[in-house]
Write a protein that holds these residues in place. Structure first.
Motif, PDB file in Angstrom:
ATOM      1  N   PRO A  15      73.037 -37.414 -77.609  1.00  0.00           N
ATOM      2  CA  PRO A  15      72.558 -36.033 -77.499  1.00  0.00           C
ATOM      3  C   PRO A  15      71.083 -35.949 -77.109  1.00  0.00           C
ATOM      4  N   TRP A  16      70.370 -37.088 -77.129  1.00  0.00           N
ATOM      5  CA  TRP A  16      68.986 -37.130 -76.642  1.00  0.00           C
ATOM      6  C   TRP A  16      68.966 -37.223 -75.109  1.00  0.00           C
ATOM      7  N   SER A  17      69.665 -38.223 -74.570  1.00  0.00           N
ATOM      8  CA  SER A  17      69.550 -38.515 -73.136  1.00  0.00           C
ATOM      9  C   SER A  17      70.698 -37.963 -72.293  1.00  0.00           C
ATOM     10  N   ASP A  18      71.850 -37.687 -72.907  1.00  0.00           N
ATOM     11  CA  ASP A  18      73.026 -37.248 -72.146  1.00  0.00           C
ATOM     12  C   ASP A  18      73.485 -35.853 -72.548  1.00  0.00           C
ATOM     13  N   ALA A  19      72.561 -35.036 -73.077  1.00  0.00           N
ATOM     14  CA  ALA A  19      72.922 -33.698 -73.557  1.00  0.00           C
ATOM     15  C   ALA A  19      73.299 -32.782 -72.391  1.00  0.00           C
ATOM     16  N   ASP A  20      74.159 -31.799 -72.690  1.00  0.00           N
ATOM     17  CA  ASP A  20      74.541 -30.761 -71.729  1.00  0.00           C
ATOM     18  C   ASP A  20      75.082 -31.337 -70.420  1.00  0.00           C
ATOM     19  N   LEU A  40      84.105 -38.698 -87.272  1.00  0.00           N
ATOM     20  CA  LEU A  40      83.278 -37.658 -87.887  1.00  0.00           C
ATOM     21  C   LEU A  40      81.960 -38.222 -88.402  1.00  0.00           C
ATOM     22  N   LEU A  41      82.029 -39.332 -89.120  1.00  0.00           N
ATOM     23  CA  LEU A  41      80.820 -39.906 -89.687  1.00  0.00           C
ATOM     24  C   LEU A  41      79.873 -40.391 -88.593  1.00  0.00           C
ATOM     25  N   ARG A  42      80.417 -40.996 -87.539  1.00  0.00           N
ATOM     26  CA  ARG A  42      79.562 -41.416 -86.419  1.00  0.00           C
ATOM     27  C   ARG A  42      78.906 -40.201 -85.776  1.00  0.00           C
ATOM     28  N   ALA A  43      79.677 -39.122 -85.639  1.00  0.00           N
ATOM     29  CA  ALA A  43      79.149 -37.907 -85.023  1.00  0.00           C
ATOM     30  C   ALA A  43      78.005 -37.317 -85.846  1.00  0.00           C
ATOM     31  N   TYR A  44      78.207 -37.173 -87.144  1.00  0.00           N
ATOM     32  CA  TYR A  44      77.179 -36.555 -87.981  1.00  0.00           C
ATOM     33  C   TYR A  44      75.895 -37.386 -88.016  1.00  0.00           C
ATOM     34  N   HIS A  45      76.024 -38.689 -87.983  1.00  0.00           N
ATOM     35  CA  HIS A  45      74.835 -39.538 -87.941  1.00  0.00           C
ATOM     36  C   HIS A  45      74.025 -39.310 -86.669  1.00  0.00           C
ATOM     37  N   GLN A  46      74.664 -38.746 -85.635  1.00  0.00           N
ATOM     38  CA  GLN A  46      73.970 -38.487 -84.366  1.00  0.00           C
ATOM     39  C   GLN A  46      73.714 -36.994 -84.136  1.00  0.00           C
ATOM     40  N   GLY A  47      73.953 -36.163 -85.166  1.00  0.00           N
ATOM     41  CA  GLY A  47      73.706 -34.736 -85.026  1.00  0.00           C
ATOM     42  C   GLY A  47      74.742 -34.021 -84.181  1.00  0.00           C
ATOM     43  N   ILE A  48      75.968 -34.521 -84.175  1.00  0.00           N
ATOM     44  CA  ILE A  48      77.071 -33.964 -83.395  1.00  0.00           C
ATOM     45  C   ILE A  48      78.125 -33.438 -84.353  1.00  0.00           C
ATOM     46  N   PHE A  49      78.785 -32.329 -84.005  1.00  0.00           N
ATOM     47  CA  PHE A  49      79.842 -31.796 -84.855  1.00  0.00           C
ATOM     48  C   PHE A  49      81.019 -31.309 -84.000  1.00  0.00           C
ATOM     49  N   PRO A  50      82.241 -31.267 -84.588  1.00  0.00           N
ATOM     50  CA  PRO A  50      83.406 -30.762 -83.858  1.00  0.00           C
ATOM     51  C   PRO A  50      83.572 -29.260 -84.084  1.00  0.00           C
ATOM     52  N   TRP A  51      83.990 -28.572 -83.052  1.00  0.00           N
ATOM     53  CA  TRP A  51      84.278 -27.135 -83.172  1.00  0.00           C
ATOM     54  C   TRP A  51      85.201 -26.754 -82.015  1.00  0.00           C
ATOM     55  N   TYR A  52      86.380 -26.303 -82.348  1.00  0.00           N
ATOM     56  CA  TYR A  52      87.379 -25.991 -81.329  1.00  0.00           C
ATOM     57  C   TYR A  52      88.434 -25.101 -81.945  1.00  0.00           C
ATOM     58  N   SER A  53      89.345 -24.610 -81.139  1.00  0.00           N
ATOM     59  CA  SER A  53      90.436 -23.765 -81.632  1.00  0.00           C
ATOM     60  C   SER A  53      91.744 -24.538 -81.600  1.00  0.00           C
ATOM     61  N   ASP A  54      92.676 -24.133 -82.428  1.00  0.00           N
ATOM     62  CA  ASP A  54      93.984 -24.769 -82.453  1.00  0.00           C
ATOM     63  C   ASP A  54      94.602 -24.696 -81.057  1.00  0.00           C
ATOM     64  N   GLY A  55      95.138 -25.822 -80.603  1.00  0.00           N
ATOM     65  CA  GLY A  55      95.722 -25.874 -79.264  1.00  0.00           C
ATOM     66  C   GLY A  55      94.775 -26.428 -78.223  1.00  0.00           C
ATOM     67  N   GLN A  56      93.476 -26.507 -78.553  1.00  0.00           N
ATOM     68  CA  GLN A  56      92.500 -27.114 -77.664  1.00  0.00           C
ATOM     69  C   GLN A  56      92.316 -28.593 -78.013  1.00  0.00           C
ATOM     70  N   PRO A  57      91.774 -29.384 -77.073  1.00  0.00           N
ATOM     71  CA  PRO A  57      91.322 -30.724 -77.464  1.00  0.00           C
ATOM     72  C   PRO A  57      90.132 -30.598 -78.411  1.00  0.00           C
ATOM     73  N   ILE A  58      89.732 -31.708 -79.022  1.00  0.00           N
ATOM     74  CA  ILE A  58      88.589 -31.699 -79.927  1.00  0.00           C
ATOM     75  C   ILE A  58      87.313 -31.586 -79.085  1.00  0.00           C
ATOM     76  N   LEU A  59      86.504 -30.582 -79.358  1.00  0.00           N
ATOM     77  CA  LEU A  59      85.255 -30.364 -78.630  1.00  0.00           C
ATOM     78  C   LEU A  59      84.092 -30.775 -79.535  1.00  0.00           C
ATOM     79  N   TRP A  60      83.224 -31.634 -79.026  1.00  0.00           N
ATOM     80  CA  TRP A  60      82.107 -32.174 -79.806  1.00  0.00           C
ATOM     81  C   TRP A  60      80.798 -31.580 -79.285  1.00  0.00           C
ATOM     82  N   TRP A  61      79.988 -31.025 -80.197  1.00  0.00           N
ATOM     83  CA  TRP A  61      78.834 -30.212 -79.825  1.00  0.00           C
ATOM     84  C   TRP A  61      77.523 -30.749 -80.384  1.00  0.00           C
ATOM     85  N   SER A  62      76.468 -30.497 -79.622  1.00  0.00           N
ATOM     86  CA  SER A  62      75.091 -30.696 -80.084  1.00  0.00           C
ATOM     87  C   SER A  62      74.242 -29.629 -79.398  1.00  0.00           C
ATOM     88  N   PRO A  63      74.242 -28.403 -79.933  1.00  0.00           N
ATOM     89  CA  PRO A  63      73.603 -27.275 -79.241  1.00  0.00           C
ATOM     90  C   PRO A  63      72.078 -27.301 -79.326  1.00  0.00           C
TER      91      PRO A  63
END
Length: 246
Positions: A15-20, A40-63
């Motif tokens: 999320p530092w060098s490859d954001a957006d 999940l644990l790897r994501a949180y250690h990097q400031g990333i979290f999942p947020w998506y709707s049922d029926g979608q793939p898992i979307l990983w965010w760092s806004p």
């Protein structure tokens, strides 16, 4: 570069060098088909979290910016201070930690929210967070009135960092009592920041504020390597707010 489609053991983009990677969806970092406790644990250690709707793939965010709540800045109005006094004095009210994590996350998933159809807290999410709860990294704070669970929240904890996830209320103000309890405990544990993920008017009204993504990521990097504190407290932790100016 385009969005990365992750396999279960693939590393997350930085999320530092490859954001957006997709300028049309700022903050979206990667996509995966499945979600696991290890991811999940790897994501949180990097400031990333999942947020998506049922029926979608898992979307990983760092806004950018990132909404955070500094516990010492939690807003306690004069009226809310009266509510806290009532909770402390009335034996019908209790605050418990990890009494029933699974019931809490289910209550968050089924909470009706204005303007929101459905929930991002899918069965896969409940399963993955349930696993990291069993590992000691996810916790629930639950508010009871007359023996009934009437509000609460769940969150993730890594070292000196707390990542807020979702709240629910079945009685007016109950989720705010849970958050006030979490903030008071966090202050006692020298936890300086609670991640709130995305900016909302509700979070702003309680003291949340957006900060630059790099500032957030640097804080996460510095704080998540510490030893996790012991999660054990009750409503007496709310006493902290009675000594603070309204």
């Amino acid at each position: 570069m385009g969005l990365s489609w992750l396999q279960p053991n693939d590393p997350f983009p930085s999320p530092w060098s490859d954001a957006d990677p997709d300028p049309e969806v700022p903050g979206l970092l990667a996509i995966s088909e499945d979600i696991s406790a290890e991811q999940l644990l790897r994501a949180y250690h990097q400031g990333i979290f999942p947020w998506y709707s049922d029926g979608q793939p898992i979307l990983w965010w760092s806004p950018n910016p990132r909404m955070v709540l500094r516990p010492k800045n939690f807003k306690v109005s004069r009226n809310f201070k009266k509510e806290i006094k009532n909770v402390l004095m009335d034996q019908d009210w209790e605050v418990k930690v990890d009494e029933d994590f699974h019931a809490t996350i289910l209550s968050c998933a089924t909470q009706a929210r204005p303007g929101q159809d459905g929930t991002w807290i899918t069965h896969a999410i409940m399963h993955a967070y349930g696993q990291i709860h069993e590992q000691g990294h996810a916790h629930s704070i639950e508010v009871f009135h007359q023996g009934q669970r009437v509000g609460g929240l769940y969150c993730v904890n890594l070292g000196k960092m707390v990542f807020g996830e979702s709240m629910f209320s079945k009685k007016t103000g109950a989720s705010k009592i849970a958050l006030a309890s979490l903030c008071a405990w966090a202050i006692a544990q020298d936890i300086e920041m609670i991640d709130c993920q995305q900016e909302t008017a509700h979070l702003s009204s309680m003291g949340g504020t957006p900060i630059p993504r790099d500032e957030f990521l640097n804080h996460v990097h510095a704080k998540t390597t510490a030893i996790n504190p012991i999660w054990s407290f009750n409503k007496s932790v709310l006493q902290h707010w009675l000594s603070q100016p309204a």
